[in-house]
Design a protein around this motif. Structure first.
Motif, mmCIF file in Angstrom:
data_model
loop_
_atom_site.group_PDB
_atom_site.id
_atom_site.type_symbol
_atom_site.label_atom_id
_atom_site.label_comp_id
_atom_site.label_asym_id
_atom_site.label_seq_id
_atom_site.Cartn_x
_atom_site.Cartn_y
_atom_site.Cartn_z
ATOM 1 N N GLY A 27 16.212 56.677 -0.245
ATOM 2 C CA GLY A 27 17.015 57.865 -0.495
ATOM 3 C C GLY A 27 16.219 59.065 -0.950
ATOM 4 N N ASN A 28 14.898 58.999 -0.862
ATOM 5 C CA ASN A 28 14.037 60.108 -1.283
ATOM 6 C C ASN A 28 13.717 60.948 -0.043
ATOM 7 O OD1 ASN A 28 12.246 61.818 -2.497
ATOM 8 N ND2 ASN A 28 10.968 60.216 -3.403
ATOM 9 N N TYR A 29 14.714 61.705 0.416
ATOM 10 C CA TYR A 29 14.609 62.384 1.697
ATOM 11 C C TYR A 29 13.640 63.561 1.666
ATOM 12 C CZ TYR A 29 18.853 59.638 2.109
ATOM 13 O OH TYR A 29 19.757 58.606 2.084
ATOM 14 N N ASP A 30 13.532 64.243 0.521
ATOM 15 C CA ASP A 30 12.609 65.381 0.422
ATOM 16 C C ASP A 30 11.168 64.930 0.643
ATOM 17 O OD1 ASP A 30 14.014 67.862 -0.110
ATOM 18 O OD2 ASP A 30 14.740 66.901 -1.924
ATOM 19 N N ASP A 31 10.755 63.874 -0.066
ATOM 20 C CA ASP A 31 9.382 63.410 0.078
ATOM 21 C C ASP A 31 9.132 62.825 1.466
ATOM 22 O OD1 ASP A 31 8.565 64.235 -2.383
ATOM 23 O OD2 ASP A 31 8.803 62.292 -3.366
ATOM 24 N N ALA A 32 10.120 62.147 2.011
ATOM 25 C CA ALA A 32 9.970 61.613 3.368
ATOM 26 C C ALA A 32 9.755 62.751 4.362
ATOM 27 C CB ALA A 32 11.205 60.802 3.751
ATOM 28 N N LEU A 33 10.547 63.807 4.229
ATOM 29 C CA LEU A 33 10.414 64.940 5.141
ATOM 30 C C LEU A 33 9.061 65.626 4.985
ATOM 31 C CD1 LEU A 33 11.677 66.769 7.265
ATOM 32 C CD2 LEU A 33 12.741 68.084 5.417
ATOM 33 N N THR A 34 8.593 65.734 3.746
ATOM 34 C CA THR A 34 7.283 66.334 3.513
ATOM 35 C C THR A 34 6.194 65.580 4.255
ATOM 36 O OG1 THR A 34 7.933 67.161 1.333
ATOM 37 C CG2 THR A 34 5.584 66.923 1.747
ATOM 38 N N LEU A 35 6.237 64.261 4.176
ATOM 39 C CA LEU A 35 5.237 63.463 4.872
ATOM 40 C C LEU A 35 5.353 63.587 6.388
ATOM 41 C CD1 LEU A 35 5.029 60.163 2.775
ATOM 42 C CD2 LEU A 35 3.618 62.209 2.638
ATOM 43 N N TYR A 36 6.586 63.551 6.893
ATOM 44 C CA TYR A 36 6.769 63.681 8.341
ATOM 45 C C TYR A 36 6.230 65.034 8.820
ATOM 46 C CZ TYR A 36 9.766 59.526 8.547
ATOM 47 O OH TYR A 36 10.240 58.245 8.499
ATOM 48 N N ARG A 37 6.505 66.093 8.064
ATOM 49 C CA ARG A 37 6.035 67.416 8.467
ATOM 50 C C ARG A 37 4.517 67.505 8.422
ATOM 51 N NH1 ARG A 37 10.796 71.066 5.532
ATOM 52 N NH2 ARG A 37 12.102 71.267 7.409
ATOM 53 N N GLU A 38 3.902 66.892 7.426
ATOM 54 C CA GLU A 38 2.450 66.930 7.351
ATOM 55 C C GLU A 38 1.819 66.108 8.477
ATOM 56 O OE1 GLU A 38 1.146 65.964 3.410
ATOM 57 O OE2 GLU A 38 1.992 67.784 2.560
ATOM 58 N N LEU A 39 2.502 65.047 8.869
ATOM 59 C CA LEU A 39 2.016 64.273 10.013
ATOM 60 C C LEU A 39 2.015 65.102 11.302
ATOM 61 C CD1 LEU A 39 3.610 60.758 9.438
ATOM 62 C CD2 LEU A 39 1.179 61.244 9.647
ATOM 63 N N MET A 40 2.921 66.084 11.368
ATOM 64 C CA MET A 40 2.981 66.942 12.557
ATOM 65 C C MET A 40 1.685 67.701 12.771
ATOM 66 S SD MET A 40 6.876 68.453 12.406
ATOM 67 C CE MET A 40 8.294 67.342 12.326
ATOM 68 N N ASN A 41 0.900 67.887 11.716
ATOM 69 C CA ASN A 41 -0.382 68.571 11.866
ATOM 70 C C ASN A 41 -1.357 67.758 12.707
ATOM 71 O OD1 ASN A 41 0.442 70.716 10.225
ATOM 72 N ND2 ASN A 41 -0.148 69.623 8.362
ATOM 73 N N SER A 42 -1.118 66.448 12.770
ATOM 74 C CA SER A 42 -2.007 65.574 13.537
ATOM 75 C C SER A 42 -1.466 65.263 14.933
ATOM 76 C CB SER A 42 -2.215 64.254 12.777
ATOM 77 O OG SER A 42 -2.757 64.487 11.497
ATOM 78 N N GLY A 43 -0.317 65.810 15.260
ATOM 79 C CA GLY A 43 0.301 65.543 16.555
ATOM 80 C C GLY A 43 1.765 65.172 16.378
ATOM 81 N N VAL A 44 2.528 65.307 17.449
ATOM 82 C CA VAL A 44 3.962 65.037 17.378
ATOM 83 C C VAL A 44 4.374 64.108 18.510
ATOM 84 C CG1 VAL A 44 4.571 67.199 16.229
ATOM 85 C CG2 VAL A 44 4.476 67.110 18.729
ATOM 86 N N ASP A 45 5.455 63.393 18.268
ATOM 87 C CA ASP A 45 6.105 62.621 19.318
ATOM 88 C C ASP A 45 7.602 62.665 19.058
ATOM 89 O OD1 ASP A 45 6.646 60.804 17.288
ATOM 90 O OD2 ASP A 45 5.087 59.404 17.903
ATOM 91 N N ASP A 46 8.364 62.090 19.972
ATOM 92 C CA ASP A 46 9.813 62.176 19.847
ATOM 93 C C ASP A 46 10.318 61.480 18.592
ATOM 94 O OD1 ASP A 46 9.071 59.794 21.675
ATOM 95 O OD2 ASP A 46 11.109 59.292 21.047
ATOM 96 N N ASP A 47 9.663 60.387 18.198
ATOM 97 C CA ASP A 47 10.128 59.637 17.032
ATOM 98 C C ASP A 47 9.883 60.408 15.741
ATOM 99 O OD1 ASP A 47 11.368 57.052 16.324
ATOM 100 O OD2 ASP A 47 9.572 56.816 15.089
#
Length: 392
Positions: A27-47
């Motif tokens: 249920g820690n959606y803010d931190d999860a989103l932060t990590l997902y967004r930072e991962l976008m710096n290394s590339g993106v995919d549909d998932d």
């Protein structure tokens, strides 16, 4: 130092991805989103876009969630879950047309998904499109396995009552029409349609009565609905061609006659084939490609009238043997959207036959069973599957 810098130094992006999933599960959606967004710096995919959308949805940032979902679907248009979530967000925002489109795309992937059928029925009703609203109720009934559920019983009772009342009007209209009174029959046919709009026989009867009375636009509307309800009745193609011809729309008349001719090639009906060739030759000098435009197809599409959009795009292809890639891609998409059951049934037939030929009877039977679940008993796919399955 960002979280991703910290973890990347110790491990890999997979660890970060897993950690983001853990945050989300807790249920820690803010931190999860932060990590997902930072991962976008290394590339993106549909998932990655989809998981980010889930976080935004939980945080109430629906516009950002929708943006991520659209990006996810541009990368992978087979994500059923992304279509469903995007449709739910659009529904909540009152963007009913967009919601219908995304639920329809979802149903193209899973035709027998019950909640998708119900959602489409409700959304079309809000749009005042009663034919489509009732059609998707019948799809819910067709695919529902729990026939004792309150939802099934309620919908089934309503449909059966409406059908029984509509049949009385339809029978009355047919008797009046048999006496040669097309105008008198129209009133009863309309009553039947208003009560139960998805009867193939009623749509054909009303279309013929309207055609006889000179209301060609009305006749076209109901002939096309009948074709949507039963595309196995190929004579409807010639009925529609005839109406267009009477309207002096020779271009569309030519297109529908050509469709009918293509069906006759496999039917081996030489007399009908030659008759249709003669009709096509008489129409061809008056059939003008420039009389068709994409705007009509696009207008149907944006209005969630996907079958009409499919026919218009196909007209563009037929009249000029147009093989432009964008038109063909749109036709393939619309073919899947308007009749996903037939698409998947044909695919499952091929898979079943391939397994059958390899002697894998049990696996083959699974695909044949799916064909029978998706197809109506009168369809060629159903008959072929039933003849092929070993345990029937």
């Amino acid at each position: 130092m960002s979280r991703i810098d910290y973890w990347a130094g110790a491990s890999t992006n997979e660890y970060v991805y897993d950690k983001a999933g853990e945050y989300y599960s807790n249920g820690n959606y803010d931190d999860a989103l932060t990590l997902y967004r930072e991962l976008m710096n290394s590339g993106v995919d549909d998932d990655l876009y989809y998981k980010s959308a889930l976080c935004c949805n939980k945080l109430g940032d629906y516009n950002q969630a929708a943006e991520y979902l659209e990006k996810s679907l541009r990368l992978n248009d087979r994500r059923f879950d992304a279509f469903i979530l995007l449709a739910e967000i659009y529904t909540m925002q009152g963007r009913n047309s967009g919601a219908i489109y995304n639920y329809t795309r979802a149903r193209a992937l899973k035709p027998d998904h019950l909640q998708t059928c119900i959602s489409l029925s409700e959304l079309y009703k809000k749009q005042g499109m009663e034919f489509e609203a009732v059609y998707y109720k019948t799809k819910f009934l067709q695919f529902s396995k729990d026939r004792r559920s309150p939802e099934y019983r309620s919908i089934n009772t309503g449909i059966n009552n409406a059908l029984a009342e509509a049949v009385r009007y339809e029978n009355s209209a047919a008797r009046i029409l048999a006496r040669g009174n097309a105008v008198g029959a129209i009133s009863d046919y309309r009553n039947a349609i208003n009560i139960y709009p998805v009867s193939y026989n009623t749509n054909v009867g009303l279309a013929r009565a309207l055609n006889d009375s000179g209301d060609f636009n009305g006749a076209l509307r109901y002939f096309i609905r009948a074709l949507f309800l039963n595309n196995n009745d190929k004579m409807l193609l010639m009925y529609i061609a005839s109406v267009y011809s009477r309207m002096r729309d020779y271009t569309r008349a030519y297109c529908f006659a050509k469709r009918y001719l293509n069906e006759l090639v496999s039917a081996h009906n030489q007399a009908e084939y030659l008759k249709t060739i003669k009709t096509i030759n008489s129409l061809q000098p008056y059939a003008k490609p420039e009389s068709l435009s994409r705007s009509a197809a696009e207008n149907y599409f944006s209005s969630n009238r996907y079958f009409e959009a499919y026919l218009e795009y196909e007209n563009l292809s037929v009249i000029s043997d147009n093989q432009e890639s964008d038109i063909q891609i749109q036709l393939q998409l619309l073919d899947l959207m308007v009749n996903p059951e037939q698409y998947w049934a044909k695919l499952y037939i091929r898979k079943g036959q391939s397994l059958y030929n390899l002697g894998k009877m049990r696996e083959a039977d699974g695909f044949f069973a799916r064909v029978m679940e998706l197809s109506g008993p009168d369809s060629e796919e159903y008959k072929l599957a039933r003849a092929s399955i070993s345990y029937v």
